[in-house]
Design an enzyme around this catalytic site. Structure first.
Site, short mmCIF file in Angstrom:
data_model
loop_
_atom_site.label_atom_id
_atom_site.label_comp_id
_atom_site.label_asym_id
_atom_site.label_seq_id
_atom_site.Cartn_x
_atom_site.Cartn_y
_atom_site.Cartn_z
N HIS A 193 8.04 -6.07 8.73
CA HIS A 193 8.78 -5.88 9.97
C HIS A 193 8.41 -6.81 11.09
O HIS A 193 9.21 -7.09 11.98
CB HIS A 193 8.80 -4.41 10.37
CG HIS A 193 9.78 -3.69 9.51
ND1 HIS A 193 9.41 -3.11 8.32
CD2 HIS A 193 11.12 -3.57 9.60
CE1 HIS A 193 10.49 -2.64 7.74
NE2 HIS A 193 11.54 -2.90 8.49
N ARG A 300 18.74 -1.60 13.81
CA ARG A 300 17.51 -0.87 13.44
C ARG A 300 17.00 -0.13 14.68
O ARG A 300 16.25 -0.68 15.47
CB ARG A 300 16.43 -1.84 12.97
CG ARG A 300 16.69 -2.51 11.63
CD ARG A 300 15.50 -3.39 11.28
NE ARG A 300 15.52 -3.83 9.90
CZ ARG A 300 16.03 -5.00 9.48
NH1 ARG A 300 16.57 -5.83 10.34
NH2 ARG A 300 15.98 -5.32 8.21
N ARG A 336 21.92 2.47 12.39
CA ARG A 336 21.12 3.22 11.42
C ARG A 336 20.22 4.21 12.15
O ARG A 336 19.60 3.86 13.15
CB ARG A 336 20.27 2.26 10.60
CG ARG A 336 19.43 2.98 9.57
CD ARG A 336 18.68 2.02 8.70
NE ARG A 336 17.58 1.39 9.40
CZ ARG A 336 16.83 0.44 8.86
NH1 ARG A 336 17.10 -0.01 7.65
NH2 ARG A 336 15.83 -0.09 9.52
N ASN A 457 15.69 -5.37 0.96
CA ASN A 457 14.24 -5.48 1.20
C ASN A 457 13.54 -4.32 0.50
O ASN A 457 12.55 -4.50 -0.21
CB ASN A 457 13.93 -5.42 2.70
CG ASN A 457 14.67 -6.50 3.47
OD1 ASN A 457 15.04 -7.52 2.91
ND2 ASN A 457 14.90 -6.27 4.75
N ARG A 468 6.54 -4.84 -0.07
CA ARG A 468 7.28 -5.90 0.62
C ARG A 468 6.45 -6.62 1.68
O ARG A 468 6.78 -7.72 2.09
CB ARG A 468 8.56 -5.34 1.25
CG ARG A 468 8.28 -4.29 2.29
CD ARG A 468 9.54 -3.57 2.70
NE ARG A 468 10.22 -4.23 3.80
CZ ARG A 468 11.31 -3.76 4.41
NH1 ARG A 468 11.86 -2.63 4.00
NH2 ARG A 468 11.85 -4.39 5.41
N CYS A 505 22.71 -5.58 3.77
CA CYS A 505 22.12 -5.90 5.07
C CYS A 505 20.65 -6.29 4.96
O CYS A 505 19.98 -6.50 5.95
CB CYS A 505 22.30 -4.74 6.05
SG CYS A 505 21.51 -3.22 5.51
C1 PEP Z 1 16.28 -3.16 3.77
O1 PEP Z 1 15.42 -2.40 3.30
O2 PEP Z 1 16.77 -4.11 3.14
C2 PEP Z 1 16.76 -2.99 5.16
C3 PEP Z 1 17.77 -3.69 5.61
O3 PEP Z 1 16.09 -2.11 5.95
P1 PEP Z 1 14.64 -2.42 6.56
O4 PEP Z 1 14.33 -3.87 6.32
O5 PEP Z 1 14.69 -2.10 8.00
O6 PEP Z 1 13.76 -1.48 5.78
MG MG Z 2 14.97 -0.57 4.32
#
Ligand code: PEP
Ligand code: MG
Length: 587
Positions: A193, A300, A336, A457, A468, A505
């Site tokens: 993030h 987000r 979201r 992601n 991740r 996304c």
């Molecule tokens: C994802 O998981 O691909 C996503 C778009 O949400 P985030 O990156 O905020 O977990």
């Molecule tokens: Mg996500």
């Protein structure tokens, strides 16, 4: 270039500036035993340190209030009140009277307090754990005479490159963008993030540098190349020239792409691809709207709450959502609901978990805390009066979650109606597809949701069992792995069968090579970071659907991710030659 520290490209842009080392971690504390006659002096030293820490916090609060606003600054007020707590002073003193040095005494008390607060059944207490940690670091730094590494202590115009081990979202939102020109961290990957936030702030960033903090002293200057993921320490004049030329070339490409940003993304065989923007902070909305996006595919909202002393109330959230909706003037805005937990913990109050990515996060937390969730739902239903708002639930694995959320949505609308507040009742409710469970059971949702949005992601993370945010595993985080391509394909098929909109996304959609694959897999809607909007639009305008489909058919035959990548890459190169806008994707 042996002064180059190689990491992972997280947010594009090339900048040169002085290093600002940020060591925001609890320092090692020596176990010092003091003789009886020094006890009073040691207590005086403690009190003096507490006073100095408070003074400092007040200065920091004033600065945060000026550049971020009163809500963001309130957290420092809370920290002052912790230091004012008589019990804290008394307990530390009692350890000093048992002949412990002031720093060890304070360290022990804070460790005890942090544990007690973290285990508390009272959410208000748990919410303070992050503040206790900050206070812990701040007072120990004063007592140990360590350099002040305050995260918000960079003067405006410094153009500094912030180098730190790990930058939590709460530290990130405190950063003054007029002072920081780039971010470099030892930990993290493209999809952690801190990287996502850096991209949405338009701050060049390199992550996953492993030991940059250990290798730097803090008095250097560096070139940070966010596009190729390196940090060059004390570059020579010739090196600076090289980077400057690259920066000029990048800026030129970006300007050219921006000029065409308003053109529609229509393939050479006439298929329109919807390109929306991911917006993480409301104050990025206006700029994101200028990127040529067809709306917002993912807002987000959790970034509204990180680094805060308390949750934003309904009115504050309503204002934030309305700002984004208005900036996009009637175009769809997918908002979201809070996706807290994982690597983006908000205001605290959420006990540390051994396995946060498999833990109490996102929709799970919201359904268990309906009072927090309903505040957000009410704000969303009110904001929906001003445009085309769509609500999206994160990390859904089961239909029960959707039904429970829908029930709370209805209750929220009833509450607003009872209060006589204008709101829209029939807001489309969609879900993120982020787990293999959601893909495999995608058909179970179709009667109850308005759309799917694939969060690659998390989908990659949960499918490949690869954290991740772990830089050591960055090479194993492969969105083109056969399993991921098949899961995306299956989601598109279920959507098509049931006439449900499907988009992507996750970060994958922002990278041209992967966007190419997604279009080939049948996606007609992508949501990307705002800077990538003109880039992906340009890509679409140079492609035909049949070409992308043929490329992806070959990629789907591949047995490994590198093999799939080769299949896509050479076709993209053949179609576009060495087009500058694809430089980072095909080299
Ligand atoms: C994802 O998981 O691909 C996503 C778009 O949400 P985030 O990156 O905020 O977990
Ligand atoms: Mg996500």
């Amino acid at each position: 270039m042996d002064r180059a520290i190689v990491g992972i490209s997280a947010s594009p842009g090339i900048v040169l500036g002085p290093v600002h080392l940020l060591r925001w971690e609890v320092p090692d504390v020596p176990h010092r035993i003091i003789p009886d006659e020094e006890v009073d002096r040691e207590i005086a030293r403690l009190n003096d340190a507490l006073e100095r820490a408070k003074e400092r916090l007040r200065a920091v609060r004033d600065r945060a209030e000026r550049h971020a606003g009163p809500e963001e600054a309130a957290i420092f007020e809370v920290q002052v009140s912790i230091l004012d707590d008589a019990e804290l002073g008394k307990r530390t003193e009692s350890y000093i009277r048992q002949n412990l040095g002031a720093e060890k005494a304070f360290d022990l008390v804070l460790l005890e307090w942090r544990q007690t607060f973290a285990r508390s059944a009272v959410p208000m207490m748990r919410e303070r754990v992050g503040d206790l940690m900050d206070v812990h670091i701040r007072v120990l730094s004063v007592l140990l005479g360590l350099p002040d590494h305050d995260p918000v202590d960079v003067p405006k115009g410094a153009n500094a490159i912030l180098v730190t081990h790990d930058l939590t979202p709460s530290l990130t939102v405190q950063l003054d963008r007029d002072a920081i020109a780039g971010i470099a961290t030892d930990l993290g990957t493209r999809t952690s993030h801190v990287a996502i936030l850096a991209r949405s702030l338009g701050l060049p960033a390199v992550v996953g540098l492993r030991d940059a903090v250990g290798r730097l002293r803090g008095d250097e200057y560096v070139v940070l190349d966010g596009s190729s993921g390196i940090l060059v320490v004390n570059p020579s004049a010739a090196e600076i020239d090289t980077f400057r030329n690259r920066a000029i070339a990048e800026a030129q490409t970006e300007a050219e792409l921006l000029e065409a940003a308003d053109q529609d993304a229509i393939t050479t065989d006439g298929v329109r691809i919807t390109i929306r923007a991911n917006v993480d902070m409301p104050d990025e909305a206006e700029q994101a709207a200028r990127s040529g996006a067809d709306g917002v595919g993912l807002m987000r909202t959790e970034f509204l709450v990180v680094g805060r002393a308390s949750m934003p109330d309904e009115d504050e959230q309503y204002r934030a959502y309305t700002r984004v909706v208005r900036a996009f003037g009637g175009r769809p805005v997918v908002i979201r609901t809070f996706d807290v937990g994982g690597d983006k913990l908000p205001v605290g109050g959420f006990p540390a978990e051994p396995n946060p990515f498999l833990g109490w996060r996102a929709i799970r937390m919201c359904l268990d805390e309906p009072e927090i969730f309903k505040v957000q739902l009410r704000a969303l239903l009110r904001a929906a009066m001003h445009g085309d708002v769509r609500i999206m639930l994160p990390l859904v694995v089961s239909l029960d979650e959707v039904l429970a959320a829908r029930k709370l949505l209805g209750e929220s609308a009833d509450e607003l109606e009872r209060r006589g507040v204008a709101c829209k009742r029939d807001v489309p409710l969609g879900i993120m597809i982020e787990t293999p469970a959601a893909v495999i059971a995608a058909d179970t949702f179709v009667d109850d949701v308005a759309f799917f949005s694939i969060g690659t992601n998390d989908l990659v993370q949960y499918t490949l069992a690869v954290d991740r945010g772990n830089a050591n595993l960055a090479g194993r985080f492969t969105p083109l792995h056969p399993s991921v391509l098949r899961l995306v394909k299956r989601t598109v098929e279920v959507g098509a069968l049931h006439e449900l909109d499907v988009s992507v996304c996750g970060e994958m959609a922002s990278q041209p090579l992967m966007a190419f694959a997604l279009i080939g897999l049948g996606l007609r809607s992508l949501s990307v970071n705002p800077r990538a909007v003109p880039l992906v639009k340009r890509l679409v305008r140079g492609l035909s659907i049949s070409f992308a489909a043929e490329a992806v058919a070959a990629a789907l035959q591949a047995r490994t991710a590198p093999e799939a990548e080769r299949q896509l890459k050479y076709r993209l190169l053949a179609a576009f030659g060495d087009a500058a806008f694809l430089r980072d994707s095909v080299t």
